[in-house]
Scaffold this active site. Sequence first.
Site, mmCIF file in Angstrom:
data_model
loop_
_atom_site.group_PDB
_atom_site.id
_atom_site.type_symbol
_atom_site.label_atom_id
_atom_site.label_comp_id
_atom_site.label_asym_id
_atom_site.label_seq_id
_atom_site.Cartn_x
_atom_site.Cartn_y
_atom_site.Cartn_z
ATOM 1 N N ASP A 84 -8.297 -39.042 -41.792
ATOM 2 C CA ASP A 84 -7.971 -40.199 -40.951
ATOM 3 C C ASP A 84 -8.121 -41.516 -41.702
ATOM 4 O O ASP A 84 -8.776 -41.602 -42.749
ATOM 5 C CB ASP A 84 -8.826 -40.215 -39.682
ATOM 6 C CG ASP A 84 -10.320 -40.301 -39.960
ATOM 7 O OD1 ASP A 84 -10.786 -39.678 -40.941
ATOM 8 O OD2 ASP A 84 -11.034 -40.981 -39.197
ATOM 9 N N GLU A 148 -13.482 -39.472 -39.314
ATOM 10 C CA GLU A 148 -14.564 -40.048 -40.110
ATOM 11 C C GLU A 148 -14.720 -41.536 -39.856
ATOM 12 O O GLU A 148 -15.824 -42.080 -39.965
ATOM 13 C CB GLU A 148 -14.294 -39.804 -41.598
ATOM 14 C CG GLU A 148 -15.474 -40.119 -42.519
ATOM 15 C CD GLU A 148 -15.540 -41.575 -42.978
ATOM 16 O OE1 GLU A 148 -16.585 -41.988 -43.511
ATOM 17 O OE2 GLU A 148 -14.545 -42.315 -42.802
#
Length: 376
Positions: A84, A148
């Site tokens: 991400d 994350e």
Amino acid sequence: MTIAHSGTQSPTPSPLDLAADPAELTAALIDVESVSGNEGPLADAVEAALREHSHLEVHRDGDAVVARTQIGLPERVVLAGHLDTVPLPSADGARGTVPSSWTEHDDARVLYGRGATDMKGGVAVQLALAAELTRPNRDVTYVFYDHEEVDSAKSGLGRLYRNCPELLEADFAVLLEPTDGTVEGGCNGTLRFTIEPTGLAAHSGRAWRGENAIHKLADVLEVLAGYEPAAIEVEGLVYREGLNAIRISGGVAGNVIPDAARVEINYRFAPDKTLEEAQQHCRDLFPGHDLRFVDLSPAARPGLDRPAAAAFVAAVGQEPKPKYGWTDVARFSEHGVPAVNFGPGDALLAHTDDEHVTADAVRACHRALKSWLSAE
């Protein structure tokens, strides 16, 4: 490559070519928008590409993908990275948007785009190695995880440890966060706590009838102002600690003695301490006050005394440095797997609208890890 913008669902992306130049593979990854919460299309593409390689055992958990060699070698290492990114820039024309773009600067080929530094360059290196290292000198687990860049409770790596911890068992781990190609061992831990004294409200014209809660923070602020952060050596690396007030509040009006006050404090601590020891250190500094801990993240030892780590440092060919900030190496360390950070790109460019990485940096990272893991 099909492009989608933040807030939309990405169409199915084109297949990833894991045999491509890792720098070009980085561009292909950037072209699949994967802002936290929308990692699905990229996870699908990563999973599909990895399943094309028979030497890998591939697992999927939500939008996290784990691929492992199962040769039966005496040592296993993890290469990990998150899929991400933070949201795309809001300003039209910012270079951090998708799709990716290449430019030449000072005779270097430079790739711009969201995630170029944090951390699709590192993920591209993982993917390239996963495809080409059919017989590595150590068994390797490649971890690609989601969420994350958001609240740690949503972390895909944390979810993997809850759902299938056996997939993450290893002797050593490398997190491919950007470090400008330098090994950064372990990381400092971080915790936040508040001290919130109470008093008695009164009109400031008759202050003797009240009890000033803000004044009760005087000794706390004195400790903070006089605190000398320690420099602590752990496995040959010197970590710098820090203790700082980061927010303070109190008072309701210009003519009222405040009956409540609050200071929030951040403590960054070296990996010679457990979370519990770090908390006790803070309690010892502020006797007579109740400390309410609101965030707790453990430190991580670098594990440079492990054979795999020593071989890795030799392959990189640079003196390792300590990691002062906190990264997911701490999650590995918490489960008994020492870890370091090592990846292409300048961490100071992460999350900026000017986010970029050079082709040479991605290729250099790939060469170093391949040298470390190659059987020949």
